[in-house]
Design a protein around this motif. Sequence first.
Motif, short mmCIF file in Angstrom:
data_model
loop_
_atom_site.label_atom_id
_atom_site.label_comp_id
_atom_site.label_asym_id
_atom_site.label_seq_id
_atom_site.Cartn_x
_atom_site.Cartn_y
_atom_site.Cartn_z
N GLY A 49 0.79 -1.22 0.00
CA GLY A 49 0.00 0.00 0.00
C GLY A 49 0.82 1.27 0.00
N ALA A 50 2.08 1.21 -0.47
CA ALA A 50 2.92 2.40 -0.56
C ALA A 50 3.61 2.43 -1.91
N TRP A 51 3.75 3.64 -2.46
CA TRP A 51 4.34 3.81 -3.79
C TRP A 51 5.28 5.00 -3.82
N PHE A 52 6.41 4.84 -4.53
CA PHE A 52 7.24 5.98 -4.90
C PHE A 52 6.59 6.60 -6.13
N VAL A 53 6.41 7.92 -6.09
CA VAL A 53 5.70 8.60 -7.18
C VAL A 53 6.51 9.80 -7.66
N ASP A 54 6.61 9.92 -8.99
CA ASP A 54 7.13 11.13 -9.61
C ASP A 54 5.92 12.01 -9.89
N ALA A 55 5.64 12.91 -8.94
CA ALA A 55 4.41 13.71 -8.99
C ALA A 55 4.71 15.09 -9.57
N ASP A 56 4.58 15.19 -10.88
CA ASP A 56 4.81 16.48 -11.54
C ASP A 56 6.15 17.10 -11.16
N GLY A 57 7.18 16.23 -11.11
CA GLY A 57 8.52 16.69 -10.78
C GLY A 57 8.87 16.61 -9.32
N HIS A 58 7.89 16.33 -8.46
CA HIS A 58 8.14 16.15 -7.02
C HIS A 58 8.29 14.66 -6.73
N GLN A 59 9.38 14.29 -6.08
CA GLN A 59 9.58 12.89 -5.70
C GLN A 59 8.94 12.67 -4.33
N VAL A 60 7.85 11.89 -4.31
CA VAL A 60 7.08 11.72 -3.09
C VAL A 60 6.79 10.25 -2.85
N VAL A 61 6.25 9.97 -1.67
CA VAL A 61 5.79 8.63 -1.32
C VAL A 61 4.31 8.73 -0.98
N LEU A 62 3.51 7.92 -1.65
CA LEU A 62 2.07 7.80 -1.37
C LEU A 62 1.85 6.55 -0.55
N ARG A 63 1.16 6.67 0.57
CA ARG A 63 0.90 5.51 1.42
C ARG A 63 -0.56 5.46 1.83
N LYS A 64 -1.19 4.33 1.57
CA LYS A 64 -2.54 4.09 2.06
C LYS A 64 -2.47 3.47 3.45
N TYR A 65 -3.44 3.79 4.30
CA TYR A 65 -3.50 3.20 5.62
C TYR A 65 -4.23 1.87 5.52
N LEU A 66 -3.50 0.79 5.86
CA LEU A 66 -4.03 -0.56 5.77
C LEU A 66 -3.89 -1.27 7.10
#
Length: 238
Positions: A49-66
């Motif tokens: 439930g977690a992903w490394f994301v290239d968000a419009d040039g921002h390097q972020v981590v998306l995490r869902k609560y599981l």
Amino acid sequence: MAESEICVRDNHSACLLHPDYLGQVSEAWFSPEYWGKLARPVSSGGRGGAWFVDADGHQVVLRKYLRGGLMTRLSRSSYVFLGEQHVRSFAEFRLLNWLTELELPVPKPVAAWYRRMSPLHYQASIIIERIDNTAPLADLIGSLDDNGWRNLGVNLRRFHDAGVKHADLNCFNVLVRGDEFFLIDFDKGRIVQSPASAGWKSANLERFARSLRKLAGAKTQERVWYFLMNGYNGSQEA
């Protein structure tokens, strides 16, 4: 509401934003499907439930609560709604904001989101900035030298002295970059109002020791623990 957060509401959902990201983050950002190939699953530690994301040039981590353990039989991703102040993503966002202001080594929060699935339940996610060029301590146990373990102890003491209780202190939630150490995943973390009390600190360290023993074995844990506690206690003994 703190100056370092902005709240946006839409029907049954709400989103906290760091002001640096105002006008950039949308609700779609919290869906890995929205990002397609720009989202890459985080492989080490956690429940998924977690992903490394290239968000419009921002390097972020998306995490869902599981959920984990037996609670997954009831629901994998929903939680009982007890009021917005208890929403897990909002609580973690605000804690990370506070720790950032204290200049402790944690990732900066980008945004936190939740949606009411019913009057009694909600789902939530958080987006944090990705800390560049790091690896989990779990992958580096065998290569970290004695001074590295001592420096880690120094860093853990900084958090404890500030009253920061990490709810799941383990080798996957410590990131390493050279001689720098960062703590991540502050879900259910909190500031202890009486930080001078030693009991919770000892329990926190023992949890971390168990993680080390599980991954590296008792002999390695005992050896590196000596140097870690040297740093934690402010000792420079060899």
